[in-house]
Design a protein around this motif. Structure first.
Motif, PDB file in Angstrom:
ATOM      1  N   ARG B 193       1.113  -1.293   0.307  1.00  0.00           N
ATOM      2  CA  ARG B 193       0.042   0.060   0.074  1.00  0.00           C
ATOM      3  C   ARG B 193       0.691   1.208  -0.231  1.00  0.00           C
ATOM      4  N   ILE B 194       1.477   1.344   0.866  1.00  0.00           N
ATOM      5  CA  ILE B 194       3.326   2.082   0.594  1.00  0.00           C
ATOM      6  C   ILE B 194       3.460   2.692  -1.097  1.00  0.00           C
ATOM      7  N   GLN B 195       4.075   1.482  -1.030  1.00  0.00           N
ATOM      8  CA  GLN B 195       4.369   2.358  -2.307  1.00  0.00           C
ATOM      9  C   GLN B 195       3.253   1.948  -3.142  1.00  0.00           C
ATOM     10  N   SER B 196       2.495   1.564  -3.318  1.00  0.00           N
ATOM     11  CA  SER B 196       1.594   2.318  -4.177  1.00  0.00           C
ATOM     12  C   SER B 196       1.073   3.631  -4.024  1.00  0.00           C
ATOM     13  N   SER B 197       0.847   3.734  -3.210  1.00  0.00           N
ATOM     14  CA  SER B 197      -0.130   5.219  -2.934  1.00  0.00           C
ATOM     15  C   SER B 197       0.845   6.077  -2.926  1.00  0.00           C
ATOM     16  N   VAL B 198       2.708   6.556  -2.846  1.00  0.00           N
ATOM     17  CA  VAL B 198       3.479   7.347  -2.657  1.00  0.00           C
ATOM     18  C   VAL B 198       3.586   7.779  -3.923  1.00  0.00           C
TER      19      VAL B 198
ATOM     20  N   ALA C  55      -0.768   4.193 -11.470  1.00  0.00           N
ATOM     21  CA  ALA C  55      -0.908   3.158 -11.015  1.00  0.00           C
ATOM     22  C   ALA C  55      -0.887   1.415 -11.345  1.00  0.00           C
ATOM     23  N   GLU C  56      -0.948   0.907 -10.992  1.00  0.00           N
ATOM     24  CA  GLU C  56      -0.934  -0.937 -11.084  1.00  0.00           C
ATOM     25  C   GLU C  56      -1.734  -1.542 -12.597  1.00  0.00           C
ATOM     26  N   VAL C  57      -1.407  -2.067 -13.343  1.00  0.00           N
ATOM     27  CA  VAL C  57      -1.370  -2.789 -14.868  1.00  0.00           C
ATOM     28  C   VAL C  57      -1.395  -4.259 -14.346  1.00  0.00           C
ATOM     29  N   GLU C  58      -3.017  -5.046 -14.116  1.00  0.00           N
ATOM     30  CA  GLU C  58      -2.934  -6.456 -13.543  1.00  0.00           C
ATOM     31  C   GLU C  58      -3.358  -6.934 -14.359  1.00  0.00           C
ATOM     32  N   ILE C  59      -2.810  -8.322 -14.161  1.00  0.00           N
ATOM     33  CA  ILE C  59      -3.814  -9.299 -14.840  1.00  0.00           C
ATOM     34  C   ILE C  59      -3.509 -10.728 -14.017  1.00  0.00           C
ATOM     35  N   ALA C  60      -5.151 -11.176 -14.039  1.00  0.00           N
ATOM     36  CA  ALA C  60      -4.993 -11.725 -13.168  1.00  0.00           C
ATOM     37  C   ALA C  60      -4.896 -11.261 -11.600  1.00  0.00           C
ATOM     38  N   GLY C  61      -4.560 -10.620 -11.023  1.00  0.00           N
ATOM     39  CA  GLY C  61      -4.543  -9.673 -10.079  1.00  0.00           C
ATOM     40  C   GLY C  61      -2.657  -9.657  -9.735  1.00  0.00           C
ATOM     41  N   VAL C  62      -1.868  -9.879 -11.101  1.00  0.00           N
ATOM     42  CA  VAL C  62      -0.468 -10.524 -10.657  1.00  0.00           C
ATOM     43  C   VAL C  62      -0.117  -8.915 -11.702  1.00  0.00           C
ATOM     44  N   PRO C  63       0.627  -7.694 -10.809  1.00  0.00           N
ATOM     45  CA  PRO C  63       1.132  -6.575 -11.411  1.00  0.00           C
ATOM     46  C   PRO C  63       1.618  -6.579 -12.830  1.00  0.00           C
ATOM     47  N   LEU C 104     -14.241  -0.497  -1.944  1.00  0.00           N
ATOM     48  CA  LEU C 104     -15.637  -0.148  -1.924  1.00  0.00           C
ATOM     49  C   LEU C 104     -14.980   1.360  -2.616  1.00  0.00           C
ATOM     50  N   ILE C 105     -13.673   1.817  -1.185  1.00  0.00           N
ATOM     51  CA  ILE C 105     -13.165   2.901  -2.217  1.00  0.00           C
ATOM     52  C   ILE C 105     -11.646   3.380  -2.203  1.00  0.00           C
ATOM     53  N   GLY C 106     -11.880   1.515  -2.555  1.00  0.00           N
ATOM     54  CA  GLY C 106      -9.590   2.169  -2.663  1.00  0.00           C
ATOM     55  C   GLY C 106      -9.240   2.354  -4.117  1.00  0.00           C
ATOM     56  N   ASP C 107      -7.993   2.818  -4.251  1.00  0.00           N
ATOM     57  CA  ASP C 107      -7.193   3.072  -5.433  1.00  0.00           C
ATOM     58  C   ASP C 107      -8.298   2.397  -6.986  1.00  0.00           C
ATOM     59  N   LYS C 108      -7.921   2.688  -8.251  1.00  0.00           N
ATOM     60  CA  LYS C 108      -8.333   2.291  -9.181  1.00  0.00           C
ATOM     61  C   LYS C 108      -6.818   2.153  -9.422  1.00  0.00           C
ATOM     62  N   TYR C 109      -7.223   1.011 -10.318  1.00  0.00           N
ATOM     63  CA  TYR C 109      -6.693   0.566 -11.004  1.00  0.00           C
ATOM     64  C   TYR C 109      -6.433  -0.435 -12.572  1.00  0.00           C
ATOM     65  N   ILE C 110      -5.802  -0.866 -13.227  1.00  0.00           N
ATOM     66  CA  ILE C 110      -6.310  -1.710 -14.316  1.00  0.00           C
ATOM     67  C   ILE C 110      -5.776  -2.869 -14.798  1.00  0.00           C
ATOM     68  N   LYS C 111      -7.652  -3.436 -14.804  1.00  0.00           N
ATOM     69  CA  LYS C 111      -7.305  -4.357 -14.979  1.00  0.00           C
ATOM     70  C   LYS C 111      -7.302  -4.979 -16.561  1.00  0.00           C
ATOM     71  N   LEU C 112      -6.455  -6.330 -16.869  1.00  0.00           N
ATOM     72  CA  LEU C 112      -6.148  -6.297 -18.292  1.00  0.00           C
ATOM     73  C   LEU C 112      -6.549  -8.320 -18.430  1.00  0.00           C
ATOM     74  N   SER C 113      -7.957  -8.360 -19.090  1.00  0.00           N
ATOM     75  CA  SER C 113      -8.476  -9.901 -19.532  1.00  0.00           C
ATOM     76  C   SER C 113      -7.931 -10.328 -20.962  1.00  0.00           C
ATOM     77  N   PRO C 114      -7.003 -11.314 -20.974  1.00  0.00           N
ATOM     78  CA  PRO C 114      -6.536 -12.172 -22.034  1.00  0.00           C
ATOM     79  C   PRO C 114      -7.388 -12.536 -22.375  1.00  0.00           C
TER      80      PRO C 114
END
Ligand code: ATP
Ligand code: MG
Lengths: 273, 267, 148
Positions: B193-198, C55-63, C104-114
């Motif tokens: 969480r630290i790494q993804s938010s900072v 923000a992260e980009v994930e495939i099946a939860g893997v960054p 519910l209120i977390g960060d937005k990220y991009i999910k890729l579905s192959p």
């Protein structure tokens, strides 16, 4: 080079003070090069204040002050600093830097203004400290010394750059008779070794007056009571000069020793509890 | 028209105080400009600066470590009990790290260093002033601004960001101690969480703050000591003690005001 | 008796300080010292509310990458998002990119579905299939005021 360089100090109608408070006014005097001039006067009469003006630390309220024939306060920037670099000063309480040892204090002007190698600096420093009898104290900090020792160390720092003008604020006060005599001798030696050196000494010490002074500036009552050669001072019949030289209290300034009776009673009542 | 005692008197007093403060701030600004210029006056400044880094930085390191750990631990506790209400305790790492990096690290470091080093700058320079040491430097043709003030400003500019970084890192570890070790948040989640938010912007913002605070604390503290003899509220040792007090109080006030100003500018 | 000289303790202080600065800037700030290996692909979304650069980009939860840039597309008023993908992650040209929220209120990220297409995306290619951000507020208000 140094002989007859003419670093005399001339005060013309000088008025000095703090804010609106005039301490001295209309002081006229010549402190000649090659001689030891002594500024004398009662405690609080403005001797140190006058010295601060000679150093250019404070501007006079009126009049001019020339050093080596140049009006000190008309100079600016480099010229001003050039003149001031020629002055070595012993402040009344030594004014050594508390964070440095004696050796470093004395070495400071050499380190800041010259590129001399360390060993040479060390030699000069030890020599100057030996002159004032403090060769063994190079590694002491100022607050590990007595007031008299600090004063002597201050003198060592004042003379480390061989200045043609040496200004000392009360070099012998707080010293025992042996060290006071030694300090006087040191000033005489300086005059003998550096012809043309202007030495100005602030003092109350009558023995120093006898021992070293050629010229005297006596301050009293907010102005110069006397300025001239020391022989003329002795011949003077001015009442203040006489009372100063004969170490007599001014008749009209004496206060009875006893308190008013009712005040004394009140004090006694408390002391007996 | 006279402004004697009357209904206008408090207004006049306020006006006078405002003008005095403005004048003082202008004088401090010039003082700072002179100090900054003299940092580069000569290579002989380097040992003096290193010596001050020792006084301001090395000697403050321990207290910063201590305060940092405890600040982080408290943030961990408070953050946990707030976030757990929303079921978002996984965000604890982000909350702790962002509060530290953006705000608490720079500000608390500045305030701690003010207490430790700012006060001693004011006292030391003040004592030098009243015992003629500054005049002695002056007549030796050693510029007291270059000798005393410039190295302290430079050393503050070096020490503050480093101390702030230490505070941030130690604080994050403190939050880890409460969050992960005591309250049982998942360790990976905390750091993830630290790494993804900072963001880099948070970190540069924090360092900009700490540089600004370094300038403020060093300038205010040196200025108060340097002009001890001009004070109207006491002379001699009392003047020095008042200068020390003003140095600490003014530094803290200016740091917090500047913090608000810079934060609103950065966000 | 001093245990350390002044120089040593200044050295220790500066070293510790720089380590912490390094940790913050490189690890947390993701300052890239070396040019990172990988490739960039683009994707258009009608709305990416809440998505931030980094923000992260994930495939099946893997960054597998990060959002490297967000701009408005030059031709249409839609969001153009650049995704910096790690080397070795292969995307097919029918991959679906969706903006998701963690919690519910977390960060937005991009999910890729192959998908299953044999063609792979390369540097500068565009993902055609996208799903925009779900606007939680409007969802909630729909739920509260009826009309789901
Ligand atoms: N900073 C100052 N502000 C205001 N007045 C001062 C200040 N310093 C000294 N004075 C006043 O100036 C006068 C002269 O002081 P000064 O220190 O020059 O005396 P002095 O002749 O050197 O005395 P001493 O022989 O005791 O050293 C005194 O009346 C003193 O009250
Ligand atoms: Mg005096």
């Amino acid at each position: 080079m140094r002989a007859n360089s003419g670093w005399d100090i001339r005060l013309d109608g000088l008025a000095v003070g703090y804010g609106d408070h005039v301490v001295l006014r209309d002081v006229n005097a010549l402190l000649p090069a090659g001689e030891i001039s002594m500024i004398i006067g009662g405690s609080g009469c403005g001797k140190s204040t006058l010295l601060r003006h000679v150093l250019g630390l404070q501007r006079p309220m009126a009049g001019t002050l020339s050093v080596g024939g140049r009006d000190l306060f008309a100079l600016a920037g480099r010229d001003f600093r050039k003149v001031r670099r020629r002055m070595g000063v012993l402040f009344q309480d030594g004014a050594l830097l508390g964070s440095l040892t004696l050796g470093d204090n004395v070495a400071l002007p050499l380190r800041e203004h010259t590129g001399l190698p360390k060993a040479t600096v060390r030699q000069i420093v030890l020599h100057k400290l030996a002159l004032v009898g403090l060769a063994d104290y190079a590694d002491y900090y100022p607050n590990q010394l007595s007031g008299g020792m600090r004063k002597r160390a201050g003198l060592a720092r004042a003379i480390v750059m061989d200045p043609p003008i040496l200004l000392c604020d009360e070099p012998t006060s707080g010293l025992d008779p042996v060290n006071a005599a030694r300090m006087d001798q040191l000033l005489l030696d300086m005059r003998a070794n550096f012809p043309g050196m202007t030495i100005v000494v602030v003092s109350h010490d009558l023995r120093s007056l006898d021992a070293i002074a050629n010229y005297v500036l006596m301050l009293h009552d907010g102005t110069a009571a006397f300025a001239g050669p020391v022989d003329a001072l002795r011949a003077s019949d001015d009442p203040y000069v006489r009372s100063f030289l004969d170490r007599r209290a001014d008749e009209d300034q004496r206060t009875g020793v006893s308190l008013a009776p009712e005040v004394q009673q009140a004090l006694d009542a408390w002391l007996e509890r | 028209m006279s402004t004697g005692p009357g209904i206008l008197a408090p207004v006049t007093a306020l006006g006078a105080a405002t003008l005095r403060l403005l004048g003082e701030m202008g004088a401090m600004f010039l003082f700072l400009a002179d100090g900054l210029r003299l940092i580069f006056a000569s290579p002989k400044q380097i040992p003096k600066i290193l010596n001050q880094v020792f006084v301001i930085g090395s000697k403050s390191l321990f207290v910063i470590l201590l305060i940092g750990v405890f600040t982080g631990m408290v943030l961990g506790l408070q953050g946990y009990y707030t976030l757990v209400k929303f079921g978002s305790e996984g965000l604890l790492g982000a909350a702790v790290a962002l509060s530290l990096i953006r705000e608490l690290g720079p500000v608390l470091t500045a305030i701690m260093v003010t207490g430790r080093a700012g006060s001693s700058m004011a006292a030391e320079i003040g004592v030098m002033r009243i015992t003629d040491q500054i005049d002695a430097l002056d007549v030796m043709d050693i510029n007291p601004m270059a000798y005393l003030v410039a190295p302290r400003i430079a050393a503050s500019l070096i020490s503050f960001p480093l101390l702030t970084a230490v505070f941030d890192v130690v604080g994050i570890l403190g939050g880890y101690v409460t969050g992960v070790t005591l309250l049982g948040i998942n360790e990976g989640v905390y750091f993830y969480r630290i790494q993804s938010s900072v963001e880099m912007a948070d970190i540069t913002g924090g360092f900009m703050k700490s540089l600004l605070f370094a300038v403020i604390v060093a300038t205010v503290s040196c200025y108060q000591g340097y002009f001890t003899h001009m004070r109207r509220d006491g002379v001699g040792p009392e003047g020095v003690s008042n200068s020390t007090t003003s140095a600490v109080v003014l530094s803290c006030v200016f740091v917090l005001v500047a913090d608000y100003a810079l934060t609103s500018f950065l966000l | 008796m001093k245990k350390y000289s002044r120089e040593t303790s200044v050295g220790i202080f500066v070293l510790i300080g720089l380590l912490c600065v390094g940790y913050l800037t490189i690890k947390l700030g993701r300052m890239e010292l070396l040019s990172d290996k990988g490739y960039t692909v683009h994707a258009r979304f009608t709305s990416i509310t809440g998505l931030r650069v980094g923000a992260e980009v994930e495939i099946a939860g893997v960054p597998v990458g990060r959002v490297a840039g967000i701009t408005l597309a030059p031709d249409k008023p839609v969001a153009m998002v650049s995704l910096r993908m790690q080397e070795g992650v292969h995307l097919t040209d029918d991959v679906i990119a969706s903006v998701k929220t963690s919690g519910l209120i977390g960060d937005k990220y991009i999910k890729l579905s192959p998908g299953g297409s044999p063609d792979q995306l390369g540097e500068g290619d565009e993902i055609t299939e996208t799903e925009s951000a779900i606007d939680i507020e409007s969802l909630i208000s729909k739920y509260v005021f009826g009309g789901v």
